[in-house]
Design a protein around this motif. Structure first.
Motif, PDB file in Angstrom:
ATOM      1  N   SER A  20     -16.408  44.188 -14.655  1.00  0.00           N
ATOM      2  CA  SER A  20     -15.554  43.069 -14.432  1.00  0.00           C
ATOM      3  C   SER A  20     -15.529  41.922 -15.484  1.00  0.00           C
ATOM      4  O   SER A  20     -16.474  42.348 -16.387  1.00  0.00           O
ATOM      5  CB  SER A  20     -15.994  42.337 -13.082  1.00  0.00           C
ATOM      6  N   THR A  21     -14.840  40.943 -15.397  1.00  0.00           N
ATOM      7  CA  THR A  21     -15.229  40.097 -16.463  1.00  0.00           C
ATOM      8  C   THR A  21     -16.581  39.301 -16.048  1.00  0.00           C
ATOM      9  O   THR A  21     -16.947  39.785 -14.785  1.00  0.00           O
ATOM     10  CB  THR A  21     -14.259  38.943 -16.398  1.00  0.00           C
ATOM     11  N   PRO A  22     -17.245  38.317 -17.082  1.00  0.00           N
ATOM     12  CA  PRO A  22     -18.682  38.022 -16.610  1.00  0.00           C
ATOM     13  C   PRO A  22     -18.632  37.195 -15.402  1.00  0.00           C
ATOM     14  O   PRO A  22     -17.641  36.179 -15.092  1.00  0.00           O
ATOM     15  CB  PRO A  22     -18.955  37.231 -17.768  1.00  0.00           C
ATOM     16  N   ILE A  23     -19.613  37.149 -14.697  1.00  0.00           N
ATOM     17  CA  ILE A  23     -20.095  36.120 -13.715  1.00  0.00           C
ATOM     18  C   ILE A  23     -20.525  35.005 -14.168  1.00  0.00           C
ATOM     19  O   ILE A  23     -20.334  33.874 -13.886  1.00  0.00           O
ATOM     20  CB  ILE A  23     -21.308  36.914 -12.679  1.00  0.00           C
TER      21      ILE A  23
ATOM     22  N   ALA B 107     -10.720  38.746 -11.450  1.00  0.00           N
ATOM     23  CA  ALA B 107     -10.001  37.724 -10.969  1.00  0.00           C
ATOM     24  C   ALA B 107     -11.015  36.874 -10.221  1.00  0.00           C
ATOM     25  O   ALA B 107     -10.927  35.425 -10.282  1.00  0.00           O
ATOM     26  CB  ALA B 107      -8.617  37.921 -10.207  1.00  0.00           C
ATOM     27  N   TRP B 108     -11.626  37.636  -9.312  1.00  0.00           N
ATOM     28  CA  TRP B 108     -12.619  36.948  -8.401  1.00  0.00           C
ATOM     29  C   TRP B 108     -13.748  36.239  -9.236  1.00  0.00           C
ATOM     30  O   TRP B 108     -14.063  34.942  -8.790  1.00  0.00           O
ATOM     31  CB  TRP B 108     -13.425  37.803  -7.399  1.00  0.00           C
ATOM     32  N   ALA B 109     -14.295  36.947 -10.340  1.00  0.00           N
ATOM     33  CA  ALA B 109     -15.335  36.385 -11.157  1.00  0.00           C
ATOM     34  C   ALA B 109     -14.698  35.082 -11.688  1.00  0.00           C
ATOM     35  O   ALA B 109     -15.299  33.902 -11.858  1.00  0.00           O
ATOM     36  CB  ALA B 109     -15.649  37.561 -11.960  1.00  0.00           C
ATOM     37  N   ASP B 110     -13.631  35.187 -12.380  1.00  0.00           N
ATOM     38  CA  ASP B 110     -13.204  34.050 -13.183  1.00  0.00           C
ATOM     39  C   ASP B 110     -12.960  32.845 -12.267  1.00  0.00           C
ATOM     40  O   ASP B 110     -13.076  31.792 -12.762  1.00  0.00           O
ATOM     41  CB  ASP B 110     -11.613  34.232 -13.980  1.00  0.00           C
TER      42      ASP B 110
ATOM     43  N   MET C 139     -20.029  42.584 -13.297  1.00  0.00           N
ATOM     44  CA  MET C 139     -20.240  43.332 -11.988  1.00  0.00           C
ATOM     45  C   MET C 139     -19.984  44.668 -12.669  1.00  0.00           C
ATOM     46  O   MET C 139     -19.017  44.839 -13.548  1.00  0.00           O
ATOM     47  CB  MET C 139     -19.440  43.090 -10.657  1.00  0.00           C
ATOM     48  N   GLY C 140     -20.913  45.569 -12.201  1.00  0.00           N
ATOM     49  CA  GLY C 140     -20.455  46.993 -12.698  1.00  0.00           C
ATOM     50  C   GLY C 140     -19.896  47.801 -11.671  1.00  0.00           C
ATOM     51  O   GLY C 140     -20.238  47.819 -10.363  1.00  0.00           O
TER      52      GLY C 140
ATOM     53  N   THR D 297     -19.680  29.800  -8.342  1.00  0.00           N
ATOM     54  CA  THR D 297     -20.834  30.639  -8.888  1.00  0.00           C
ATOM     55  C   THR D 297     -22.362  29.926  -9.026  1.00  0.00           C
ATOM     56  O   THR D 297     -23.295  30.416  -8.637  1.00  0.00           O
ATOM     57  CB  THR D 297     -20.497  31.572  -9.964  1.00  0.00           C
ATOM     58  N   ARG D 298     -22.034  28.928  -9.641  1.00  0.00           N
ATOM     59  CA  ARG D 298     -23.304  27.863  -9.831  1.00  0.00           C
ATOM     60  C   ARG D 298     -23.879  27.555  -8.401  1.00  0.00           C
ATOM     61  O   ARG D 298     -24.952  27.511  -8.236  1.00  0.00           O
ATOM     62  CB  ARG D 298     -22.982  26.532 -10.572  1.00  0.00           C
ATOM     63  N   GLU D 299     -22.917  27.062  -7.726  1.00  0.00           N
ATOM     64  CA  GLU D 299     -23.705  26.708  -6.235  1.00  0.00           C
ATOM     65  C   GLU D 299     -24.385  27.991  -5.647  1.00  0.00           C
ATOM     66  O   GLU D 299     -25.284  27.683  -5.097  1.00  0.00           O
ATOM     67  CB  GLU D 299     -22.362  26.394  -5.293  1.00  0.00           C
TER      68      GLU D 299
END
Length: 280
Positions: A122-125, A245-248, A229-230, A256-258
């Motif tokens: 995925s794109t980065p978390i 899309a979920w990660a972005d 995510m792999g 994500t920070r929370e």
């Protein structure tokens, strides 16, 4: 119909037949894709790793899992009308578990070119910096070059990005490979190794749990890698696109920070306790 017209008709029929076969193959393959299987079975299989806070924490008496990645997995599963099924793994084995169809999702995977040949991402978390945990009494290195010496013993978990960074930036050091990160940390604690290369987010929690282990150092140059995510590589891109899309979205919205801060709080770390180089 002359010969040329007949040939053209046959050729067009062949193209149409091939297209029909390809369409049929795609339609046949789609139900077997990861996304379709998760929806059909209502289960999202996630790789989890013992003792890797703030990502993963296993309560040994109950066997219950918690942590930032568990919260993320539950959110993803809810959007797919599924439930999370945990599968114990290691940082080094997650990729094999994806390839072997044991899990549908692996968290905190650094997207290296070698891994991109066998799985997808995925794109980065978030983005991580790499750190060094030194044993008591070992001089704190300010640069990677200071531990790039044959007399320095560096402990890493085999197959991890920690090992990749150690071998790339400390090729002259004595690299000691261990089955998992806990064994690598134990080598530092017992004096068999001088230091351990680790992602900052893991190093911070390790020292919180083991304050007498040593000290955290962030050598220069500052080395960072995105963590993603792999997933298994497959022709159906819907699962990958959904996760990206979920990660972005969650990264941009601060969710994500929370989740990460909640994972840290569970082991007694507040936001002020975390070095600024630890990004999330």
């Amino acid at each position: 119909m002359n010969r040329r017209e007949a040939f053209t008709s046959v050729a067009l029929a062949g193209v149409a037949m091939a297209a029909g076969v390809n369409l049929a193959a795609a339609q046949t393959a789609a139900p077997g894709s990861t996304l379709e299987r998760i929806k059909r079975n209502g289960v999202l299989r996630v790789a989890v790793i013992v003792g890797q806070e703030p990502y993963f924490h296993k309560d040994l008496p109950t066997g219950k899992w918690s942590g930032a990645c568990i919260d993320m997995a539950n959110d993803i599963a809810a959007k797919l009308s599924a439930k999370v099924e945990t599968v114990e793994s290691t940082w080094g084995n997650q990729i094999l578990d994806l390839q072997g169809d044991k899990v549908d999702l692996a968290f905190a995977v650094n997207p290296t070119p070698e891994r991109a040949l066998v799985i997808d991402f995925s794109t980065p978390i978030l983005v991580h910096s790499f750190t060094v945990i030194t044993r008591k009494g070992f001089a704190k290195p300010q640069t990677w070059q200071e531990i790039n010496k044959p007399e320095v013993k560096v402990a890493v978990d085999i197959g991890s990005t920690h090992e990749m960074i150690a071998r790339r930036y400390c090729p002259k050091a004595t690299i000691l490979g261990f089955k998992n990160r806990d064994e690598a940390i134990l080598a530092v604690a017992t004096g068999r190794a001088d230091c351990n290369v680790s992602l900052a987010v893991l190093a911070v929690s390790t020292l919180k749990k083991n304050p007498n282990l040593g000290e955290l150092v962030i050598p220069r140059p500052l080395l960072t890698l995105p963590t993603n995510m792999g997933i298994r590589a497959e022709s159906d891109r819907r699962y990958k696109d959904f996760l990206s899309a979920w990660a972005d979205y969650n990264r941009a919205m601060g969710q994500t920070r929370e989740w990460m801060l909640k994972g840290f709080e569970a082991i007694g770390l507040a936001a002020d306790d975390i070095p600024p180089e630890v990004q999330f």
